[in-house]
Design an enzyme around this catalytic site. Structure first.
Site, short mmCIF file in Angstrom:
data_model
loop_
_atom_site.label_atom_id
_atom_site.label_comp_id
_atom_site.label_asym_id
_atom_site.label_seq_id
_atom_site.Cartn_x
_atom_site.Cartn_y
_atom_site.Cartn_z
CE LYS A 51 34.60 40.71 38.23
NZ LYS A 51 33.47 41.05 37.84
CB SER A 305 42.24 39.06 36.63
OG SER A 305 42.39 37.88 36.56
#
Length: 510
Positions: A51, A305
């Site tokens: 992110k 992720s």
């Protein structure tokens, strides 16, 4: 649309803060499934999640005036950390609105990066609405977690790195999906530069908003969203991301909680790192796709992720892993209530390892045992055990996919109580509840029920997750059953299931 995003991805100047993460060959996973599997290690970013790419790229695109006025975001954790870290680097004031159910490790990290944290609501959508109200009130600039061209472009740099790090043949790339920012950026770049590579989106079964949108041919809002993989617990796919994904991905794969837990273990065994549930989601999808399509000798890439999870959750993850790997099966088996029955049962199972065995004497000619059995890897192990037991005359109920059995019954076997004969019109009804886990939540739940109906059974176990799970039986007069259902539905944020007819309850606790 493709040219628009390709230029933005190539122009993203994020590497003074974000890292180019490695693409690691997963030796153990590859050997086990017969394909060459690589992990894109976004868990190695400074904030342990991809992110940071999109958040920083968006901040760089703001005007000096917007940065001076401060920024705000709503996030369950990873976007919050990426934005807080990026804002500190640029000297921008950041405010983050987070659901109250956000794991403490993420809340503490955001505060540690210097951002102001506001805890509001139980899910992302509630936090997002509050953040939007503060934009109007305080004049902040809102930084979306996924539904923004600059954010999507920042996440798209993951794909740029993958193709640079592995210029040879790639069969497929698997990308986790929540709001869709990472998937949109990756799919756009891959399909423009290497259209021969398949790109699959992976979602949790209980939060599959992209799958629902593609089936309806429009964005839809899921009525309920599972929160185990909190990083992708989104009720509706983004507008911009949906417009990109509907034309670029090759399919959507869904994975259940057990499959995600198994993927967390896989990543640990190959990297000695612990992925969060959303971080291991793409590998769970990769494994499922490879098995269902009988893939062999292909090159497959999964994006790991993130690694932001509470340590307390590892117990729950570990418990669910064996079932997720299809190496353990759970059964209810009826055996004669007589000496030597246990020994005969174990002998009839053969060389299979028993992982769990629960029983309590209740009288009668037959006994019901709750047993966990180690099975061979693959889909046929359970069927083979059932066939073996049935051929030896046993009555068998497969509980491997029974959520109530896995969450509660395995810890409760034994203990039955008949209702007093004077209460013949009273029924014992069994309900499973789920509600946000936070200080005082259990007491609040019990206070709602106080004095209404007698509680005859209760099981709660802290799994270190964002939501509490309770199994409870109540003695409810027959003429009040409908009123009870209406009452449960009126409890805000409390989901419930009627489990009275669940075979796990009927066999062991009724």
């Amino acid at each position: 649309m493709p040219h628009f995003y390709i230029k933005r991805i190539l122009d993203a100047r994020i590497y003074d803060l974000a890292e180019e993460t490695p693409l690691d060959y997963a030796k153990s996973i590859s050997a086990r499934i017969g394909n060459s599997v690589y992990l894109k290690r976004e868990d190695l970013q400074p904030v342990f999640s991809f992110k940071i790419r999109g958040a920083y790229n968006k901040l760089l695109a703001l005007t000096d005036e917007q940065r001076a006025g401060g920024v705000i975001a709503a996030s369950a954790g990873n976007h919050a950390q990426g934005l807080a870290y990026s804002a500190r680097h640029l000297g921008v004031k950041a405010t983050i609105v987070m659901p109250k159910t956000t794991p403490a490790i993420k809340v503490d990290a955001v505060r540690g990066y210097g951002a102001q944290v506001i805890l509001h609501g139980d899910v992302f959508d509630e936090a997002s609405k509050h953040a939007q109200s503060l934009v109007e009130e305080k004049g902040f600039t809102y930084i979306p977690p996924y539904d923004d061209p600059d954010v999507i472009a920042g996440q798209g740099t993951v794909a740029m790195e993958i193709l640079r790090q592995h210029p040879k043949h790639i069969d497929a790339i698997f990308v986790p999906v929540g709001g869709g920012g990472l998937a949109a950026g990756v799919a756009t770049y891959i399909k423009y530069v290497r259209p021969d590579i398949k790109v699959f989106a992976v979602e949790p079964e209980d939060a599959a908003c992209l799958k629902a949108a593609l089936e309806a041919n429009e964005r839809v809002v899921l009525p309920e969203v599972g929160i185990f993989a909190d990083g992708v617990a989104v009720a509706q796919i983004g507008k911009e991301t949906y417009d990109v994904l509907k034309d670029t991905i090759d399919g959507v794969i869904t994975a259940n909680t057990d499959e995600i837990c198994a993927a967390i273990k896989d990543i640990f065994e190959d990297t000695r790192s612990i992925a969060e549930p959303a971080g291991a989601l793409s590998l769970a999808g990769l494994k499922k796709y490879a098995e269902e399509h009988d893939l062999n000798s292909q090159t497959l890439i999964a994006i790991d992720s993130g690694a932001n999870t509470n340590f307390d959750r590892l117990r729950y993850i570990s418990e669910r892993t064996e079932i997720g790997e299809k190496r353990e099966a759970l059964f209810a088996v009826e055996i004669p209530e007589q000496p030597g029955a246990y020994a005969k049962f174990c002998k009839d199972l053969g060389s299979r390892n028993i992982t769990e065995f629960n029983y309590r004497y209740t009288g009668g000619d037959n006994a019901h045992i709750f047993v966990g059995v180690q099975v061979s890897h693959g889909g046929n192990g359970r069927a083979e055990v059932i066939e073996t037991l049935q051929s030896n005359g046993y009555q068998v109920e497969d509980l491997t996919d029974n959520e109530m059995a896995k969450l509660h019954i395995r810890y409760m076997v034994g203990g039955r109580k008949a209702l007093p004969t004077s209460e013949g019109n009273v029924q014992e009804r069994v309900y499973r509840f789920q509600f946000p886990e936070r200080p005082g939540a259990l007491m609040k739940f019990l206070s709602h029920l106080a004095g209404r109906w007698n509680i005859s059974m209760f099981h709660y176990r802290n799994h270190g997750s964002a939501f509490a799970r309770i199994l409870m039986a109540m003695q409810i007069p027959e003429n009040e059953l409908e009123a009870a259902e209406v009452f449960f539905k009126s409890l805000e944020s409390y989901r419930f299931w009627d489990e009275t007819d669940n075979p796990a309850y009927q066999l062991f606790l009724s």
